[in-house]
Scaffold this motif. Structure first.
Motif, short mmCIF file in Angstrom:
data_model
loop_
_atom_site.label_atom_id
_atom_site.label_comp_id
_atom_site.label_asym_id
_atom_site.label_seq_id
_atom_site.Cartn_x
_atom_site.Cartn_y
_atom_site.Cartn_z
N VAL A 95 40.30 66.49 16.14
CA VAL A 95 39.67 65.46 15.32
C VAL A 95 40.73 64.48 14.80
N LEU A 96 40.35 63.20 14.74
CA LEU A 96 41.17 62.16 14.13
C LEU A 96 40.40 61.51 12.99
N PHE A 97 41.11 61.17 11.92
CA PHE A 97 40.50 60.54 10.76
C PHE A 97 40.86 59.06 10.72
N ARG A 98 39.83 58.21 10.71
CA ARG A 98 40.10 56.78 10.58
C ARG A 98 40.84 56.50 9.27
N TYR A 99 41.77 55.57 9.31
CA TYR A 99 42.53 55.23 8.11
C TYR A 99 41.67 54.40 7.16
N ASP A 100 41.74 54.72 5.86
CA ASP A 100 41.06 53.98 4.80
C ASP A 100 42.11 53.63 3.75
N ASP A 101 42.46 52.36 3.67
CA ASP A 101 43.55 51.97 2.78
C ASP A 101 43.24 52.25 1.32
N ALA A 102 41.96 52.30 0.97
CA ALA A 102 41.59 52.59 -0.42
C ALA A 102 42.02 53.99 -0.84
N LEU A 103 42.18 54.89 0.12
CA LEU A 103 42.62 56.25 -0.20
C LEU A 103 44.14 56.35 -0.32
N ASP A 104 44.85 55.32 0.14
CA ASP A 104 46.31 55.33 0.07
C ASP A 104 46.89 56.58 0.72
N MET A 105 46.24 57.07 1.74
CA MET A 105 46.66 58.33 2.35
C MET A 105 46.07 58.43 3.76
N ASP A 106 46.83 58.99 4.67
CA ASP A 106 46.37 59.26 6.03
C ASP A 106 45.90 60.71 6.10
N LEU A 107 44.62 60.93 6.24
CA LEU A 107 44.09 62.30 6.25
C LEU A 107 44.58 63.08 7.48
N ASN A 108 45.11 62.40 8.48
CA ASN A 108 45.64 63.11 9.64
C ASN A 108 46.91 63.89 9.32
N LEU A 109 47.51 63.65 8.16
CA LEU A 109 48.71 64.39 7.77
C LEU A 109 48.42 65.85 7.42
N PHE A 110 47.15 66.14 7.09
CA PHE A 110 46.84 67.42 6.46
C PHE A 110 46.14 68.38 7.42
N HIS A 111 46.45 69.66 7.27
CA HIS A 111 45.63 70.67 7.92
C HIS A 111 44.22 70.59 7.36
N ASN A 112 43.24 71.00 8.16
CA ASN A 112 41.85 70.87 7.75
C ASN A 112 41.04 72.02 8.35
N LYS A 113 40.19 72.61 7.54
CA LYS A 113 39.38 73.75 8.00
C LYS A 113 37.94 73.60 7.49
N ASP A 114 37.12 74.61 7.82
CA ASP A 114 35.74 74.70 7.30
C ASP A 114 34.97 73.41 7.56
N THR A 115 35.00 72.97 8.82
CA THR A 115 34.32 71.74 9.20
C THR A 115 33.01 72.06 9.92
N VAL A 116 31.98 71.27 9.63
CA VAL A 116 30.67 71.53 10.24
C VAL A 116 29.83 70.26 10.17
N PHE A 117 29.07 70.00 11.25
CA PHE A 117 28.21 68.83 11.33
C PHE A 117 26.82 69.12 10.75
N PHE A 118 26.20 68.09 10.20
CA PHE A 118 24.78 68.14 9.85
C PHE A 118 23.96 68.09 11.15
N PRO A 119 22.76 68.68 11.15
CA PRO A 119 21.98 68.72 12.39
C PRO A 119 21.21 67.44 12.70
N GLU A 120 21.04 66.56 11.71
CA GLU A 120 20.27 65.34 11.89
C GLU A 120 21.09 64.14 11.43
N PRO A 121 20.86 62.98 12.02
CA PRO A 121 21.54 61.78 11.54
C PRO A 121 21.15 61.47 10.10
N VAL A 122 22.07 60.83 9.39
CA VAL A 122 21.86 60.39 8.01
C VAL A 122 22.34 58.95 7.91
N THR A 123 22.13 58.35 6.76
CA THR A 123 22.64 57.00 6.53
C THR A 123 24.00 57.08 5.88
#
Length: 357
Positions: free
Chosen positions: A142-170
Motif C-alpha cells: 500500500v502507498l499513502f497519497r501525500y497530504d501537506d496539511a498533515l505535515d507528514m508522509d504516512l509511508n514512513l510508518f509501519h501500519n497494521k490492522d487494515t481492512v476495507f469496508f464492503p460497500e462504497p461510501v462518500t
C-alpha cells in the motif's frame, strides 16, 4: 450526534475453540490465529488463518468451516494460499505474510485481502485479490497519497490492522469511494534508531489509533491496482477507556447494521517491549465502535467496557498470553459469528447478538 447519544446494542458470547495447531505440522508449530474469512463459489464458509512455523514465519492457509446445528465446531484444512515468497515479504532473519483481513466487495466482484508483509524494514500493509479464496493475485504494498496539511508522509510508518469496508461510501471530497481502516505505528525508532515518535500535524495523542482513508471507486473500476493507493487520511478513534490504555486497532470488515457501521476492534493494556517481538506483558480485549452510516469518519458510539476479554485457558495461555483478537465476522443461517485469535495460538468463535433482536 455524539458518541454518548447512541448505545451499542451488541454482545459477544464465546462458543469455543474452532481451530488449533495440527500436531506434527511444522507449518503450524507456533500457532494458528487471526483468520480472514469468506464464502467460496461453492457457498461454503472458509477461514484463512495465519499459520506460524518455527522461527515466526507466517503463511496464510485455507480451511473449510465445519458447522453442526448452525454452529461452527471445527475446520477442514485445504492447504496454503499465500506464503512469503516475494522479496519484499522477507528480510534477513524474518519473513511472513500475516493477519489477513478479507472483505467481499460486491461492486468489484472480488475478495479483497489486506495483510501484513513482514519484510526487510518490518511490517508493511499489502493487498491481494481473489474470486475464489484459493488463487490470490498480489497487487503489492500500500502507498499513502501525500497530504501537506498533515505535515507528514504516512509511508514512513509501519501500519497494521487494515481492512476495507464492503460497500462504497462518500469520501470527504464527495466522491464515491472505497473506505479502509488502518493503524499507523508512529515510533520511527523501529525503523531508524534515534528518530523517536513522530505524528502528523493536529494529532494530539501519540498512541497508536485507528485512521480511515479512501480510494475513488471509479479509479479502482478502471484499474484494480488503484486499490493500493490510499488518500484523504483522517484520524478516526484513539484509546479512550481503561481497556484501551495502550493502543487500539481495527478488527473484521465493518458490518452494516441498523445503527450505522459496526466496527469490532481490539483495545490493549500493558507494556510493549519491542513492536516486532512476542509480547508477554500485554492484554488484548475486544470492543466496538459505531460509525455514522453516511459518514464513516464519524464515531457515534463506542463501548466503555470490552465485549470479550481473555478469560479461558486458551485465551490466557499461549504464544502471547491474554489475547482476544477479533478478525472476521460471518453469518451462518440467521446468526452472526465472530472468529478471533486466542493468545496468538488458536482460533476461537463467539456469537454476535443484537440486544432486543
Amino acid at each position: 450526534m455524539t458518541a454518548q447519544t447512541v448505545a451499542i446494542p451488541y454482545t459477544l458470547t464465546r462458543i469455543g475453540v474452532v481451530m488449533s495447531p495440527a500436531a506434527g505440522d511444522p507449518l503450524e508449530a507456533e500457532g494458528v490465529l487471526n483468520p480472514g474469512s469468506g464464502r467460496g463459489p461453492d457457498g461454503e464458509l472458509y477461514l484463512l488463518p495465519r499459520m506460524v512455523a518455527e522461527g515466526n514465519v507466517s503463511r496464510i492457509g485455507l480451511a473449510r468451516v465445519l458447522v453442526e446445528n448452525g454452529v461452527p465446531v471445527g475446520v477442514e484444512r485445504q492447504g496454503v494460499v499465500l506464503a512469503p515468497d516475494r522479496g519484499w515479504e522477507r528480510g534477513v532473519g524474518n519473513a511472513g505474510v500475516e493477519d489477513p483481513r478479507i472483505t467481499w466487495i460486491e461492486r468489484l466482484g472480488l475478495h479483497v485481502m489486506t495483510y501484513v508483509a513482514y519484510g526487510p524494514l518490518g511490517p508493511r500493509t499489502a493487498i491481494a485479490v481473489s474470486t475464489d479464496l484459493r488463487e490470490w493475485r498480489r497487487l503489492g504494498p500500500v502507498l499513502f497519497r501525500y497530504d501537506d496539511a498533515l505535515d507528514m508522509d504516512l509511508n514512513l510508518f509501519h501500519n497494521k490492522d487494515t481492512v476495507f469496508f464492503p460497500e462504497p461510501v462518500t469520501a470527504p471530497d464527495g466522491t464515491e469511494s472505497l473506505a479502509v481502516l488502518h493503524r499507523p505505528m508512529w515510533n520511527l525508532d523501529e525503523t531508524k534508531l534515534g528518530q523517536g515518535v513522530r505524528v502528523p500535524a493536529g494529532t494530539v495523542d501519540e498512541r497508536q489509533s485507528i485512521w480511515i482513508s479512501y480510494v475513488p471507486l471509479a479509479d479502482v473500476l478502471d484499474d484494480i491496482s488503484e486499490l493500493t493507493l490510499w488518500g484523504q487520511h483522517r484520524f478516526l478513534a484513539g484509546p479512550a477507556y481503561p481497556f484501551e490504555q495502550l493502543k487500539i486497532g481495527g478488527g473484521p470488515a465493518p458490518l452494516r447494521v441498523p445503527e450505522g457501521w459496526l466496527v469490532l476492534h481490539h483495545g490493549v493494556t500493558g507494556e510493549i517491549i519491542n513492536a516486532f517481538e512476542h509480547q508477554p506483558n500485554v492484554n488484548y480485549a475486544a470492543g466496538a465502535l459505531l460509525l455514522d452510516a453516511d459518514d464513516p469518519s464519524r464515531v457515534i458510539a463506542r463501548t466503555a467496557e470490552p465485549l470479550l476479554a481473555p478469560e479461558t485457558a486458551e485465551e490466557r495461555g499461549g504464544i502471547v498470553p491474554n489475547v482476544v483478537f477479533p478478525t472476521a465476522i460471518e453469518r451462518i443461517d440467521d446468526t452472526l459469528f465472530v472468529f478471533y485469535g486466542m493468545a496468538d495460538s488458536q482460533i476461537g468463535v463467539a456469537r454476535l447478538d443484537r440486544v432486543g433482536g
